[in-house]
Design an enzyme around this catalytic site. Structure first.
Site, PDB file in Angstrom:
ATOM      1  N   ASP A   1      36.350  33.455 -23.202  1.00 62.03           N
ATOM      2  CA  ASP A   1      35.890  33.092 -24.572  1.00 62.03           C
ATOM      3  C   ASP A   1      34.620  32.194 -24.027  1.00 62.03           C
ATOM      4  O   ASP A   1      34.574  31.396 -23.084  1.00 62.03           O
ATOM      5  CB  ASP A   1      36.883  32.065 -25.320  1.00 62.03           C
ATOM      6  CG  ASP A   1      36.373  31.391 -26.485  1.00 62.03           C
ATOM      7  OD1 ASP A   1      35.790  30.566 -26.405  1.00 62.03           O
ATOM      8  OD2 ASP A   1      36.710  32.400 -27.324  1.00 62.03           O
TER       9      ASP A   1
ATOM     10  N   ASP B   1      24.185  36.127 -27.741  1.00 66.20           N
ATOM     11  CA  ASP B   1      24.048  37.253 -28.247  1.00 66.20           C
ATOM     12  C   ASP B   1      25.444  37.576 -29.221  1.00 66.20           C
ATOM     13  O   ASP B   1      26.293  38.244 -28.741  1.00 66.20           O
ATOM     14  CB  ASP B   1      23.685  38.330 -27.288  1.00 66.20           C
ATOM     15  CG  ASP B   1      23.555  39.626 -28.083  1.00 66.20           C
ATOM     16  OD1 ASP B   1      23.428  39.718 -29.386  1.00 66.20           O
ATOM     17  OD2 ASP B   1      23.461  40.663 -27.307  1.00 66.20           O
TER      18      ASP B   1
ATOM     19  N   GLN C   1      38.960  42.554 -32.651  1.00 63.80           N
ATOM     20  CA  GLN C   1      38.092  43.054 -33.847  1.00 63.80           C
ATOM     21  C   GLN C   1      38.330  44.315 -34.184  1.00 63.80           C
ATOM     22  O   GLN C   1      38.812  45.328 -33.267  1.00 63.80           O
ATOM     23  CB  GLN C   1      36.711  42.477 -33.636  1.00 63.80           C
ATOM     24  CG  GLN C   1      36.064  43.108 -32.324  1.00 63.80           C
ATOM     25  CD  GLN C   1      35.026  42.076 -31.879  1.00 63.80           C
ATOM     26  OE1 GLN C   1      34.262  41.438 -32.680  1.00 63.80           O
ATOM     27  NE2 GLN C   1      34.946  41.865 -30.439  1.00 63.80           N
TER      28      GLN C   1
END
Length: 282
Positions: free
Chosen positions: A138, A156, A31
């Site tokens: 993951d 979270d 990301q």
């Protein structure tokens, strides 16, 4: 000219943070990550253009996501955190003296590394606590394949966009169920319900076939604009959610934990939901 970071999480609606200085910006393996110093909220982290956390109000989110399920449980020894790379949730979990082991599964090592460097007050040394076990991987793979079980599991995650999307699916919730001890509790961030009502209804529809007691609790976090934030709740026992104020006060007092937002009274009231959230559930 002033520089601004404009977050466009919601169609047709955005918020802006005035930037004093960009501290870090990079495209990680998973990301786009940016950390900047803002004029009003201290240091701010964003992933893929969406604000994740700020120094000024992170304590509200992390205290509620940690302390509501842990004090409801009463004796949490083993806790699993999915996501939470900034370390704030791990910090709050490890304040509980009963916790013997807190396993944190974070998909992106770069998030942990950059937050330790630029947002050190979030973790406040939690990553170095001997009770913490950090797993880079993951989250859905972990709950699907792990043979360990936990008293409390906390998700979270980012919003259900990009890497965080799988953490809102039925296979993930099925994995959570298999990793919970009897009487265990699952809690997760679930978006701002006024702006994201579909997240509430979808989560409830996917959790309710798996758990006997499913609901939501709320907190007002200024950074997460658009109304109160919801946290999903799931357990196979209705007792923990119904913990009396007297029980919560006793557990909180015995813990000697110092908080800035959480109180037993706030905890008890957090499960009282406004009608528009109840309508999304029903």
């Amino acid at each position: 000219m002033s520089m601004w970071f404009d977050e466009t999480l919601h169609d047709g609606y955005h918020q802006g943070f005035q930037i004093k200085e960009v501290l870090f910006e990079n495209k990680t393996d998973h990301q786009h990550l940016v950390i900047f110093e803002s004029t009003t909220f201290g240091r701010v982290m964003a992933l893929d253009g969406i604000i994740q956390t700020t120094e000024r109000d992170e304590f509200i989110y992390h205290e509620m996501l940690a302390h509501v399920p842990l004090f409801s449980h009463g004796d949490p020894k083993d806790v699993l955190i999915i996501g939470g790379g900034d370390g704030g949730l791990l910090r709050e979990v490890l304040k509980h003296p009963q916790v013997k082991k807190a396993v944190q599964v974070e998909i992106d090592q770069a998030v942990i590394d950059m937050c330790r460097q630029y947002l050190p007050n979030h973790s406040a040394g939690a990553f170095d606590d001997k009770r913490a076990e950090i797993v880079i991987g993951d989250g859905i793979d972990y709950v699907t394949n792990s043979d360990r079980q936990f008293d409390v599991i906390l998700s979270d995650s980012t919003d259900p966009i990009g890497p965080g999307e799988v953490l809102f699916t039925s296979p993930f919730y099925q994995g959570v169920k298999r990793c919970l001890k009897p009487g265990g509790i699952f809690a997760a961030q679930n978006g701002v319900a006024f702006m994201q009502p579909d997240e509430v209804s979808t989560t409830y529809r996917r959790l309710s076939p798996l758990f006997e007691d499913c609901s939501f609790f709320t907190a007002a976090v200024p950074t997460y604009v658009g109304g109160i934030m919801t946290f999903a709740w799931a357990c196979n026992d209705s007792g923990p959610r119904a913990s009396s104020l007297e029980v919560l006060q006793r557990r909180f007092g015995q813990s000697d934990i110092d908080t800035r937002y959480y109180t037993p009274e706030v905890h008890a009231g957090a499960f009282a939901l406004p009608r528009y959230i109840l309508n999304s559930i029903n």
